[in-house]
Design an enzyme around this catalytic site. Sequence first.
Site, mmCIF file in Angstrom:
data_model
loop_
_atom_site.group_PDB
_atom_site.id
_atom_site.type_symbol
_atom_site.label_atom_id
_atom_site.label_comp_id
_atom_site.label_asym_id
_atom_site.label_seq_id
_atom_site.Cartn_x
_atom_site.Cartn_y
_atom_site.Cartn_z
ATOM 1 C CE1 TYR A 109 47.227 48.799 42.100
ATOM 2 C CE2 TYR A 109 47.761 47.990 39.709
ATOM 3 C CZ TYR A 109 47.361 49.053 40.644
ATOM 4 O OH TYR A 109 47.250 50.417 40.382
ATOM 5 C CB SER A 136 47.342 57.159 39.470
ATOM 6 O OG SER A 136 48.644 56.898 39.114
ATOM 7 C CB ALA A 142 44.822 44.989 30.835
ATOM 8 C CB SER A 163 51.895 56.577 38.504
ATOM 9 O OG SER A 163 51.493 55.369 37.841
ATOM 10 C CG ASP A 207 50.659 49.063 30.207
ATOM 11 O OD1 ASP A 207 51.110 49.574 31.241
ATOM 12 O OD2 ASP A 207 49.477 49.619 29.653
ATOM 13 N N GLY A 211 40.043 37.035 29.588
ATOM 14 C CA GLY A 211 39.711 38.455 29.300
ATOM 15 C C GLY A 211 40.371 39.000 27.913
ATOM 16 N N GLY A 232 39.802 42.679 27.349
ATOM 17 C CA GLY A 232 39.617 44.240 27.377
ATOM 18 C C GLY A 232 41.101 44.875 27.069
ATOM 19 C CE LYS A 253 47.096 52.694 29.990
ATOM 20 N NZ LYS A 253 47.360 51.332 30.374
ATOM 21 N N GLY A 296 49.600 41.179 41.018
ATOM 22 C CA GLY A 296 49.730 42.369 39.767
ATOM 23 C C GLY A 296 50.603 43.588 40.013
HETATM 24 P P1 ATR Z 1 39.583 47.421 29.513
HETATM 25 O O1 ATR Z 1 39.263 47.465 28.201
HETATM 26 O O2 ATR Z 1 40.023 48.625 30.296
HETATM 27 O O3 ATR Z 1 40.485 46.250 29.953
HETATM 28 P P2 ATR Z 1 36.912 46.129 30.156
HETATM 29 O O4 ATR Z 1 36.442 46.528 28.720
HETATM 30 O O5 ATR Z 1 36.011 46.629 31.296
HETATM 31 O O6 ATR Z 1 38.318 46.864 30.570
HETATM 32 O O7 ATR Z 1 37.524 44.640 30.263
HETATM 33 C C1 ATR Z 1 37.779 43.963 31.378
HETATM 34 C C2 ATR Z 1 37.562 42.676 31.126
HETATM 35 O O8 ATR Z 1 37.007 41.837 32.250
HETATM 36 C C3 ATR Z 1 36.807 42.191 29.622
HETATM 37 O O9 ATR Z 1 37.617 41.043 29.295
HETATM 38 C C4 ATR Z 1 35.480 41.748 30.133
HETATM 39 O O10 ATR Z 1 34.857 40.811 29.628
HETATM 40 P P3 ATR Z 1 33.695 41.303 28.248
HETATM 41 O O11 ATR Z 1 34.599 41.466 26.999
HETATM 42 O O12 ATR Z 1 33.016 40.218 27.994
HETATM 43 O O13 ATR Z 1 32.933 42.634 28.863
HETATM 44 C C5 ATR Z 1 35.851 41.120 31.622
HETATM 45 N N1 ATR Z 1 34.769 40.978 32.517
HETATM 46 C C6 ATR Z 1 34.026 42.055 33.155
HETATM 47 N N2 ATR Z 1 33.095 41.649 33.827
HETATM 48 C C7 ATR Z 1 33.054 40.232 33.624
HETATM 49 C C8 ATR Z 1 32.111 39.205 34.193
HETATM 50 N N3 ATR Z 1 31.166 39.609 35.143
HETATM 51 N N4 ATR Z 1 32.362 38.116 33.651
HETATM 52 C C9 ATR Z 1 33.332 37.663 32.635
HETATM 53 N N5 ATR Z 1 34.249 38.583 32.525
HETATM 54 C C10 ATR Z 1 34.007 39.880 32.812
#
Ligand code: ATR
Length: 277
Positions: free
Chosen positions: A220, A19, A133, A21, A107, A129, A131, A71, A241
């Site tokens: 980042y 981290s 974030a 931070s 965030d 994405g 996830g 979190k 980032g």
């Molecule tokens: P967090 O929830 O902590 O942000 P995460 O669940 O790993 O982390 O989410 C990462 C993002 O990157 C997700 O949108 C993930 O897509 P999925 O929901 O389909 O898993 C995306 N991601 C990770 N690896 C990927 C890959 N090889 N191709 C496309 N998207 C990917």
Amino acid sequence: MTNSRIKKSGVVGWPVSHSLSPRLHNFWLKKYNIAGEYKAYPVKPEELPDFINNLRKDNDFAGVNLTIPHKEAVMELLDEVDDIATTIGAVNTIIYKNGRLLGTNTDAYGFSENIKPFISGKNKAVVLGAGGAAKAVLFALKQLGFSEIIITNRTRDRAEILSSVISHPLSVKNWENRNEILKDADLLVNTTSLGMTGKEALEIDLSLLPKTALVTDIVYSPLITPLLAQAQLRGNRLVDGLGMLLHQAVPAFEAWFGLRSEVTEELRQHVLAGIGL
Ligand code: ATR
């Protein structure tokens, strides 16, 4: 001055050694000559309830930041979770006041402040994405006033869930169509982990993205991800980032130490030195 008068804060995660931070907050503590400390607390998921209970008993604590994997799990351990953290579904900051633990999320604020000065239009934003974030990013885009937000994710269902959580016109598109949806966009945001050091690069064709569009990545490390490098080559404006990390710390620092800290180039360079850049 005795130790007991030093206000304590820190970041709680597992692992937490990477981290940035502590580097960031300690820079401000020193700069503003505040009697405070900010440490990294490595806490395993099963140890989190005890850590939070001990924090509650320690009046020297001003609060803490939470990072992966705490979190979401921390929410049920707090006395209060504010509206923004509830909507985002995650707490990244705890403020300890009058024996009560309040959870919030800074965030979205960090993302917003980082890109605000560089936005050229607010008609259409494309988010890659869905996830953890992505929720904060969507919340920020809604607050910034983007009229159309399009989200695409490899796993479409996750994007569908987000569109029901964030009350804003949000259209979900298939990951396979990520190149076409860039047409007429004012902003492109990558919230996936693709492009991060050690991960594969994000495969995307930016041909249809207007040259006036702003491109940003919440990753980042590296600072210039393959996506940002590709956008830079064709003349788009970029925001890396790191600024999101710097800006999200401002409201937490203010709540704990009572001073509105500044994000400066000096701070950025100090934090960058922490990742060897
Ligand atoms: P967090 O929830 O902590 O942000 P995460 O669940 O790993 O982390 O989410 C990462 C993002 O990157 C997700 O949108 C993930 O897509 P999925 O929901 O389909 O898993 C995306 N991601 C990770 N690896 C990927 C890959 N090889 N191709 C496309 N998207 C990917």
